[in-house]
Design a protein around this motif. Structure first.
Motif, PDB file in Angstrom:
ATOM      1  N   GLN A   1       0.876  -1.242  -0.050  1.00 40.87           N
ATOM      2  CA  GLN A   1       0.094   0.010  -0.025  1.00 40.87           C
ATOM      3  C   GLN A   1       0.852   1.190  -0.097  1.00 40.87           C
ATOM      4  OE1 GLN A   1      -2.897   0.097   3.312  1.00 40.87           O
ATOM      5  NE2 GLN A   1      -4.393  -0.931   1.851  1.00 40.87           N
TER       6      GLN A   1
ATOM      7  N   SER B   1      -5.848  15.452  -5.478  1.00 42.58           N
ATOM      8  CA  SER B   1      -5.864  15.034  -6.999  1.00 42.58           C
ATOM      9  C   SER B   1      -4.626  14.543  -7.425  1.00 42.58           C
ATOM     10  CB  SER B   1      -6.198  16.093  -7.716  1.00 42.58           C
ATOM     11  OG  SER B   1      -7.709  16.622  -7.169  1.00 42.58           O
TER      12      SER B   1
ATOM     13  N   ALA C   1      -4.381  10.802  -6.090  1.00 40.05           N
ATOM     14  CA  ALA C   1      -5.331   9.860  -6.768  1.00 40.05           C
ATOM     15  C   ALA C   1      -4.399   9.863  -8.220  1.00 40.05           C
ATOM     16  CB  ALA C   1      -6.456  10.517  -6.814  1.00 40.05           C
ATOM     17  N   GLN C   2      -4.168  10.590  -8.914  1.00 43.63           N
ATOM     18  CA  GLN C   2      -3.856  10.418 -10.295  1.00 43.63           C
ATOM     19  C   GLN C   2      -2.425   9.648 -10.445  1.00 43.63           C
ATOM     20  OE1 GLN C   2      -3.424  14.557 -11.636  1.00 43.63           O
ATOM     21  NE2 GLN C   2      -5.834  14.809 -11.539  1.00 43.63           N
TER      22      GLN C   2
ATOM     23  N   ASP D   1      -2.703   4.538  -2.964  1.00 40.94           N
ATOM     24  CA  ASP D   1      -3.702   3.771  -2.117  1.00 40.94           C
ATOM     25  C   ASP D   1      -4.630   5.191  -1.420  1.00 40.94           C
ATOM     26  OD1 ASP D   1      -3.563   1.068  -3.211  1.00 40.94           O
ATOM     27  OD2 ASP D   1      -1.756   1.440  -2.313  1.00 40.94           O
TER      28      ASP D   1
ATOM     29  N   GLU E   1     -12.561  10.346  -1.555  1.00 42.67           N
ATOM     30  CA  GLU E   1     -13.424   9.120  -1.684  1.00 42.67           C
ATOM     31  C   GLU E   1     -14.016   9.165  -3.073  1.00 42.67           C
ATOM     32  OE1 GLU E   1     -15.973   9.441   1.748  1.00 42.67           O
ATOM     33  OE2 GLU E   1     -14.571   8.426   2.987  1.00 42.67           O
ATOM     34  N   ARG E   2     -14.365  10.318  -3.531  1.00 48.54           N
ATOM     35  CA  ARG E   2     -14.587  10.470  -4.952  1.00 48.54           C
ATOM     36  C   ARG E   2     -13.604   9.985  -6.016  1.00 48.54           C
ATOM     37  NH1 ARG E   2     -16.685  15.727  -3.104  1.00 48.54           N
ATOM     38  NH2 ARG E   2     -14.814  16.860  -4.096  1.00 48.54           N
ATOM     39  N   GLN E   3     -12.570  10.304  -5.734  1.00 46.54           N
ATOM     40  CA  GLN E   3     -11.130   9.937  -6.404  1.00 46.54           C
ATOM     41  C   GLN E   3     -10.858   8.495  -6.554  1.00 46.54           C
ATOM     42  OE1 GLN E   3      -8.683  13.583  -7.730  1.00 46.54           O
ATOM     43  NE2 GLN E   3     -10.114  14.441  -6.029  1.00 46.54           N
ATOM     44  N   GLY E   4     -11.534   7.933  -5.307  1.00 42.05           N
ATOM     45  CA  GLY E   4     -11.056   6.300  -5.213  1.00 42.05           C
ATOM     46  C   GLY E   4      -9.897   6.117  -4.385  1.00 42.05           C
ATOM     47  N   ILE E   5      -9.698   7.130  -3.532  1.00 44.65           N
ATOM     48  CA  ILE E   5      -8.566   6.646  -2.449  1.00 44.65           C
ATOM     49  C   ILE E   5      -8.970   6.898  -1.092  1.00 44.65           C
ATOM     50  CG2 ILE E   5      -6.755   7.212  -4.398  1.00 44.65           C
ATOM     51  CD1 ILE E   5      -6.035   9.794  -2.969  1.00 44.65           C
ATOM     52  N   GLU E   6      -8.195   6.577  -0.276  1.00 40.07           N
ATOM     53  CA  GLU E   6      -8.549   6.222   1.271  1.00 40.07           C
ATOM     54  C   GLU E   6      -7.843   7.741   1.879  1.00 40.07           C
ATOM     55  OE1 GLU E   6      -7.763   4.066   5.469  1.00 40.07           O
ATOM     56  OE2 GLU E   6      -6.743   3.488   3.605  1.00 40.07           O
TER      57      GLU E   6
END
Length: 365
Positions: free
Chosen positions: A11, A32, A35-36, A40, A95-100
């Motif tokens: 992770q 951002s 996430a990009q 994780d 959370e919208r961008q898929g990470i914790e």
């Protein structure tokens, strides 16, 4: 080298820390970027300056280098606080961008906020809090999974901290905390089980930046052997090499500071990765994680076709009529490897050829 299934799934925690400079727009951009880049999790720091440092607390040497000496540590921290409302927005953005979304709390009020209001199920304990037994106990009693950084610590101090956490996990709330009680909780089977159920240790060198000579990656092995817990690495060195090396050594978590621009004013920017370097590091970590494999030495599927070309076979050195005794001067060992293995060379010597062979033809004895 760490030998644990936990070492195989890595992770990556992108540590934004205080590199937002207290500015909301920078904080959202850091989410951002993390996430990009494929992280994780993105991690910030949650604190109230009034509860964290006295008005006269000195800055660390690296903070003086990066932020000067005219501003006190308290004033610097005050400027770097994030409001509760901004925490909520950052968590939603992550959370919208898929990470914790993760954060390290540095005081009790901040810890309760992270758990009770933000609902975090995992907490990062910073190295500076490892010997803060009352605060460790508060962390343990939240029931959240813990990532515990061990910078500046001896092995004995890590064990004591684990005892505090074990006590917090298994003791009744009416039981009085004490050093003896911590040791007993650590030694108890249920205390050990509680630690294994939700705790990861991070090896760390608390210097910013840390020199490679101070990294001591083999200490990860020592932590894993001593405590039989998953072990990762919180990297404060310049560049990405130490993080990738730690993964190759078995780290299951990598934490690394990143920033939008290393030249920005602030205590941690200079020792952080910029976005492109963060993305490259994560790509390398994913590749190394896959490359670790399962440890079984065997040919990989892709190698079979190569073996047919690169290995060798027993070949007729000259034309060989059927019935001819196969002698060393009549047998060559040449590519391709799709025929009789050279391991059978001595078995074939002295046999009679079962059919005619042309020079260069693979034997099929």
């Amino acid at each position: 080298m760490i030998d644990s299934p936990n070492a195989r799934a890595v992770q990556v925690i992108a540590e934004a820390g205080v590199n937002h400079n207290g500015q909301a727009d920078l904080a959202f951009e850091l989410v951002s970027v993390a996430a990009q880049a494929g992280a994780d999790a993105v991690k910030f720091q949650t604190f109230k300056a009034e509860s964290l440092a006295t008005q006269d607390a000195p800055k660390a040497a690296y903070q003086e280098r990066t932020t000067g000496t005219t501003e006190s540590q308290f004033a610097m921290l005050k400027r770097l606080e994030l409001s509760p409302a901004l925490h909520r927005e950052l968590k939603a953005a992550a959370e919208r961008q898929g990470i914790e979304f993760l954060s390290s709390a540095f005081d009790s009020e901040s810890l309760r906020f992270l758990v009770d209001e933000l609902g975090l199920k995992r907490l990062k304990v910073p190295s500076g809090e490892l010997t803060n037994a009352p605060f460790l106990l508060e962390h343990a009693r939240t029931g959240a999974a813990l990532i515990v950084s061990t910078g500046m610590a001896t092995l004995a101090e890590v064990e004591t901290a684990l005892g505090v956490i074990a006590f917090g996990r298994i003791a009744e709330s009416t039981e009085k905390p004490s050093v003896a009680a911590f040791h007993a909780a650590y030694a108890a089977p249920e205390g050990q089980a509680a630690l294994r159920a939700g705790l990861t240790l991070l090896h760390c060198t608390s210097d910013y930046p840390a020199a490679p000579s101070a990294v001591n990656l083999r200490a990860m092995d020592t932590l894993h052997t001593a405590f039989d817990l998953p072990v990762g690495y919180s990297d404060h060195t310049l560049g990405t090499g130490m993080s990738v090396a730690a993964v190759a050594r078995g780290a299951c978590v990598i934490e690394k500071h990143f920033t939008l621009d290393r030249t920005m004013a602030g205590p941690d920017h200079a020792a952080s990765l910029e976005p492109e370097a963060l993305a490259t590091m994560i790509q390398d970590i994913r590749a190394v994680s896959v490359a670790l494999g399962d440890g079984i030495k065997r040919p990989q599927p892709a190698e079979w076709a190569v073996a047919q070309v690169a290995r060798k076979s027993l070949v007729a050195r000259t034309d060989i009529p059927a019935g001819t005794i196969l002698t060393a001067d009549r047998i060559a060992i040449m590519r391709p490897g799709s025929g009789v293995s050279p391991l059978r060379y001595w078995d074939v010597l002295g046999q009679s050829a079962r059919r005619d062979y042309r020079a260069g033809e693979l034997l099929d004895e």
